[in-house]
Scaffold this active site. Sequence first.
Site, PDB file in Angstrom:
ATOM      1  N   ALA A 226       3.526  13.519   4.187  1.00  0.00           N
ATOM      2  CA  ALA A 226       2.164  12.993   4.330  1.00  0.00           C
ATOM      3  C   ALA A 226       2.212  11.725   5.162  1.00  0.00           C
ATOM      4  O   ALA A 226       2.223  10.614   4.643  1.00  0.00           O
ATOM      5  CB  ALA A 226       1.543  12.711   2.961  1.00  0.00           C
TER       6      ALA A 226
ATOM      7  N   PHE B  31       0.849  -1.192   0.000  1.00  0.00           N
ATOM      8  CA  PHE B  31       0.000   0.000   0.000  1.00  0.00           C
ATOM      9  C   PHE B  31       0.881   1.237   0.000  1.00  0.00           C
ATOM     10  O   PHE B  31       1.635   1.467   0.947  1.00  0.00           O
ATOM     11  CB  PHE B  31      -0.899  -0.043   1.239  1.00  0.00           C
ATOM     12  CG  PHE B  31      -1.943   1.037   1.310  1.00  0.00           C
ATOM     13  CD1 PHE B  31      -2.797   1.272   0.256  1.00  0.00           C
ATOM     14  CD2 PHE B  31      -2.103   1.799   2.470  1.00  0.00           C
ATOM     15  CE1 PHE B  31      -3.796   2.245   0.332  1.00  0.00           C
ATOM     16  CE2 PHE B  31      -3.086   2.768   2.563  1.00  0.00           C
ATOM     17  CZ  PHE B  31      -3.932   2.991   1.491  1.00  0.00           C
TER      18      PHE B  31
ATOM     19  N   GLU C 102       0.059   2.577  10.329  1.00  0.00           N
ATOM     20  CA  GLU C 102      -1.376   2.586   9.994  1.00  0.00           C
ATOM     21  C   GLU C 102      -2.156   3.576  10.852  1.00  0.00           C
ATOM     22  O   GLU C 102      -3.284   3.328  11.275  1.00  0.00           O
ATOM     23  CB  GLU C 102      -1.979   1.185  10.071  1.00  0.00           C
ATOM     24  CG  GLU C 102      -1.535   0.332   8.900  1.00  0.00           C
ATOM     25  CD  GLU C 102      -2.483  -0.794   8.592  1.00  0.00           C
ATOM     26  OE1 GLU C 102      -3.713  -0.598   8.662  1.00  0.00           O
ATOM     27  OE2 GLU C 102      -1.988  -1.878   8.265  1.00  0.00           O
ATOM     28  N   GLY C 103      -1.528   4.706  11.099  1.00  0.00           N
ATOM     29  CA  GLY C 103      -2.144   5.763  11.899  1.00  0.00           C
ATOM     30  C   GLY C 103      -1.684   5.687  13.338  1.00  0.00           C
ATOM     31  O   GLY C 103      -1.969   4.715  14.028  1.00  0.00           O
TER      32      GLY C 103
ATOM     33  N   GLU D   8       4.156   9.537   2.573  1.00  0.00           N
ATOM     34  CA  GLU D   8       5.225  10.303   1.932  1.00  0.00           C
ATOM     35  C   GLU D   8       5.958  11.106   2.995  1.00  0.00           C
ATOM     36  O   GLU D   8       5.537  11.149   4.155  1.00  0.00           O
ATOM     37  CB  GLU D   8       4.644  11.248   0.866  1.00  0.00           C
ATOM     38  CG  GLU D   8       3.912  10.534  -0.253  1.00  0.00           C
ATOM     39  CD  GLU D   8       3.364  11.502  -1.309  1.00  0.00           C
ATOM     40  OE1 GLU D   8       3.642  12.718  -1.193  1.00  0.00           O
ATOM     41  OE2 GLU D   8       2.671  11.037  -2.224  1.00  0.00           O
TER      42      GLU D   8
END
Length: 383
Positions: free
Chosen positions: A129, A122, A363-364, A126
């Site tokens: 980001a 996935f 994943e956050g 960035e």
Amino acid sequence: MDYFLTEEQQMIRDTAREIASEKIIPVRAELDEKNEFPTSILEDMAKADLFSIFIPEEYGGFGGGCFEIVLALEELARGCVGVATSYAASALGIFPVLIAGSEEMKKKYLPDVAAGTRWAAFGLTEANAGSDAGGVQTTAVLDGDEWVLNGTKQWITNGGEAHLYTIVALTDPRKGARGASIFLVEDGDPGFSYGKKEDKMGIRASATRELILKDCRIPKDRLVGRQGTGFITVMKTLDISRPGIASLGVGLGQAALDEAVTYAKQRVQFGKPIISFQAISHMLADMAIQVEAARALVYAAARHIDSNPKKMSKASSMCKVFATDMAMKVTTDAVQVLGGYGYMKEYPVEKMMRDAKILQIYEGTNQIQRNVVGQELNKEYAS
């Protein structure tokens, strides 16, 4: 505790547990030391049909949901979170296709993913980001019958090892996140290359690399879903995948608890096994309570997501926070129970503690997850 698994779910759990015991645990220290990707173990998982769990039956899969994925990941993580992450990242990478891909795209790619002959990754994060996923700067411009992608993705799990990459790129930069779309890039596409393999603190069996897109040309039909709907698909993807990260925390916490209890029963001080001392037994009791509480929440959240796909953000974020914070605490406590031995690489809890940290980040981050829960509460209690 008995979670009333079906025969098929028990089979998934038992298969993943067998691979963890027979294939992962004997080599996990070596994979960690060498920073080595577990290719042969993923091939064993493919032979055991584990990659088919999250693929619908019509494309050659088992047709399982979030709960079945959670069961497999928990057992794999008891062996090694790095290896389990490599498996989980393939599911994460193909979720956008499952969610928004055309029927032609699904028929073309999903059977190979289900068979485990092609792995996915996935491409969202960035340099600018990370938590601000809407800050993506990679662009995609339509040129005739091809999309031309330019940008760099950072810290991509399975980077350089996967065969398929779902890439988030801006097709209309003026709209920000609302101008984002998703594309399927294949290993070997012109203009697509990889950066160096990252040297990480933990999950060292998992490969993490930059993805470099420099005038990368792909066919027009590799757009996943409709143009401009990429960010919506990203949010749905992460909502589905976060219980998987939570289950890695549960499996890791269970593994650390197992090691700590076993050691405490064998280690003798002052003429007694240290488990007989209240200071140690209470620590182990708290660890066991936290692991079981996390497991119950993760299982409940996964089942909720499977039955309520339109209302899953809060449950997804809650279980991710709780289970991964638990894993960090329980692995730290396991090192403490083992004392000096726990700090040595000869014993697995040292690695478990290093592996646990990333679960609170990728994943956050757990801080972002708390934002999500707070926002959902705000909506629910709106007057």
